[in-house]
Design an enzyme around this catalytic site. Structure first.
Site, PDB file in Angstrom:
ATOM      1  CE1 TYR A 141      -3.176   2.878   0.529  1.00 20.31           C
ATOM      2  CE2 TYR A 141      -2.756   2.919   2.769  1.00 20.31           C
ATOM      3  CZ  TYR A 141      -3.223   3.450   1.671  1.00 20.31           C
ATOM      4  OH  TYR A 141      -4.034   4.821   1.808  1.00 20.31           O
ATOM      5  CG  ASP A 182      -4.065   2.296  -3.174  1.00 15.55           C
ATOM      6  OD1 ASP A 182      -3.460   2.778  -4.273  1.00 15.55           O
ATOM      7  OD2 ASP A 182      -4.610   2.722  -2.542  1.00 15.55           O
ATOM      8  CG  HIS A 307      -9.402   1.703  -4.040  1.00 18.01           C
ATOM      9  ND1 HIS A 307      -8.503   1.907  -4.663  1.00 18.01           N
ATOM     10  CD2 HIS A 307      -9.397   2.561  -2.992  1.00 18.01           C
ATOM     11  CE1 HIS A 307      -7.592   3.196  -4.203  1.00 18.01           C
ATOM     12  NE2 HIS A 307      -8.466   3.347  -3.258  1.00 18.01           N
TER      13      HIS A 307
END
Length: 557
Positions: A141, A182, A307
């Site tokens: 992330y 991400d 998302h």
């Protein structure tokens, strides 16, 4: 073998049960980001899921912030697992190793880069054409670059460099490598809803890093080690060397697909108009993408977060390890069924260390690097940001006063006492005991009847505190006109104090009522309110999207 990555924006996204959600994704390895859970808040239902083994990385600096987790089916159990990218968090057997060159990072930088719970690495055995190989899955992330905090931009670039160094080091040791999660940067203009709205789109440092990290994902380029110089395409790299060792698997299979986004602003309702960005990826090393990947795509129909999931399918099969590595949550003392020390339950919470964390404003979902409007509801940060306090200790946070319970029989003061001036020795009429506010309370002159001499002698003193007034009335006289005047004055007063929001004006294009917004960004306009079109954000060419109506709220109304 199937893998999935999904920024879930809070582990409690799985309201119907985490096992149900994991099963619905139908994958062997499921990597989730932004779990927003810390070790002390991790419950058994989240950590121990029937049919899966899980591996978590927690934020150590803030509660309810960041965090990643990897869930593997029992048939895909890894033989090694590790938290973080630096190796500083590894103090057990079964680590992945291969840390690469870290000489350009100081020890403090390495510690900070792994302090926010942004990476989990699992290593698996796979069978490819009757040959056993190793594949390493790096679940990340990546940080968001806050435009108002230059230090976070540098932090993000340092994280990118560390990620690349670690991934290439593992690849060099002979393992196949998948980096997914991400990344918080849209790579090409085709991956962004409105690239013309961003100045110097290609000059963004994050995009420049992706240009060097990735190699061309065009399917026709079967020999990825030889790229023709000068060959250009909408999705080809702008780096003339094109020396990246990894491939964007989605663009490898869909090089020209447009409007393929994975993240949308929840505040502006941009998902309804598909006005988003593609910042969630599955990167694979060139050889693995060419030989084993058979498909990769996004699932925008799956809701529950700002998302959507991204999945990839490989032709190879996984070989399960006999037992999970030591990072697995099943070995945590609170879930392993082992007897714990009594002091663990009686230890006193250090409030001094908790309070600064509660005072700091936690960032919301960190998806779009350039756009400030992609924020999450502030309530999510508040819910997850609280730590458990021991009520039996009666510990009071610093700077706050406790409310002591008084056994006094005196009734509670009137709300009007907060608006009236502090007066002493005020003579009141016999009507002062009534519920209607008096002249001294609202500051408005009221016509009253003459007061008899006997009533003048019976006066009461109004104290400065909120104590109720005590009056002695001898011969009360009804006054209907006085009561009506008092009610009218009270009505005017309360309307001036508790006036509601102004009625929304219609927007100029759709002629629909607008929505009221408040400026939250620091600056001269912070706290001001304004009206905008109520429709979801979208391209200017989309008639169903928000128009450009804007109007400040007039404080005089």
């Amino acid at each position: 073998m199937k893998i999935v990555t999904w920024n879930i924006n809070g582990i409690r996204t799985f309201r119907g049960g985490i096992k149900t959600a994991l099963d619905s994704l139908d994958a062997d390895i499921i990597c989730v980001q932004e779990t927003k859970v810390t070790r002390d808040l991790l419950d058994e239902r989240t950590a121990i899921v029937d049919g899966y083994n899980s591996y978590f990385s927690f934020s150590r600096g803030r509660s309810g912030y960041s965090g990643v987790a990897t869930y593997c089916k029992d048939s895909a159990t890894p033989f090694a697992a590790e938290e973080g990218l630096t190796g500083l968090l590894t103090n057990h057997e079964g680590a992945v190793g291969c840390y690469g060159d870290q000489t350009e990072f100081c020890s403090k930088e390495l510690q900070l880069l792994d302090n926010e719970g942004r990476a989990v690495i699992t290593q698996h055995r796979i069978m490819c054409q009757d040959k056993e190989q190793t594949v390493t899955v790096i679940n990340v992330y990546c940080p968001r670059a806050d435009p108002e905090k230059p230090e976070r931009k540098q932090f993000k670039l340092q994280f990118y460099k560390l990620l690349q160094s670690r991934a290439e080091a593992i690849l060099k040791e002979g393992s196949r490598v998948i980096v997914l999660g991400d990344v918080n940067t849209s790579h090409r203009q085709i991956d962004y809803c409105d690239p013309s709205d961003v100045d110097d789109f290609g000059e963004n440092p994050g995009r420049k890093w992706l240009n060097g990290f990735l190699r061309s994902g065009i399917r026709e380029a079967e020999e990825m080690n030889e790229q023709e110089p000068g060959e250009e395409s909408e999705v080809t790299s702008t780096d003339p060397t094109d020396s990246g060792k990894f491939v964007d698997t989605f663009r490898y299979f869909h090089p020209t697909r447009t409007s393929a986004f994975t993240c949308w602003s929840t505040l502006t309702g941009a998902r309804q108009t598909n006005y988003g960005t593609r910042i969630d990826y599955i990167f694979a090393d060139c050889q693995l993408a060419k030989e084993q990947f058979v498909a990769a795509d996004i699932r925008p129909e799956v809701e529950g977060s700002d998302h959507c999931p991204v999945w990839g399918q490989l032709s190879c099969s996984l070989v399960s390890s006999s037992k999970p590595p030591l990072l697995c949550t099943c070995y945590l003392p609170e879930f392993a069924g082992k007897q714990q020390k009594l002091s663990r339950f009686l230890v006193k919470v250090d409030q001094k260390s908790i309070q600064p964390e509660l005072r700091d404003a936690l960032p919301g979902s960190q998806e779009e690097e350039e756009r400030r409007e992609n924020l999450n509801p502030s309530t999510a940060g508040i819910v997850f940001g609280k730590k458990r306090l021991l009520t039996s200790d009666c510990v009071v946070p610093k700077g706050k006063k406790t409310k002591t319970v008084k056994t006094s029989s005196k009734p509670q003061g009137s709300l009007l006492s907060f608006f009236k001036p502090k007066l002493t020795n005020v003579v009141t009429s016999s009507q002062s005991s009534q519920k209607a506010p008096t002249t001294s309370e609202i500051g408005v002159p009221v016509d009253t009847e003459p007061v008899s001499g006997s009533q003048q002698q019976c006066s009461s003193t109004m104290e400065e505190s909120d104590k109720p007034m005590k009056t002695t009335q001898l011969t009360p006289q009804p006054s209907v006109g006085c009561s009506g005047a008092k009610k009218g004055a009270s009505l005017v007063f309360w309307k001036s104090v508790l006036h509601g929001p102004p009625p929304p004006p219609p927007c100029k294009v759709h002629r629909e009522p607008c929505v009221l917004r408040t400026v939250k960004k620091e600056g001269p306009n912070m706290g001001k309110q304004f009206f905008v079109c109520a429709r979801p954000q979208g391209l200017a060419s989309n008639p169903e999207a928000r128009c450009n109506f804007f109007a400040w709220v007039d404080k005089g109304k």
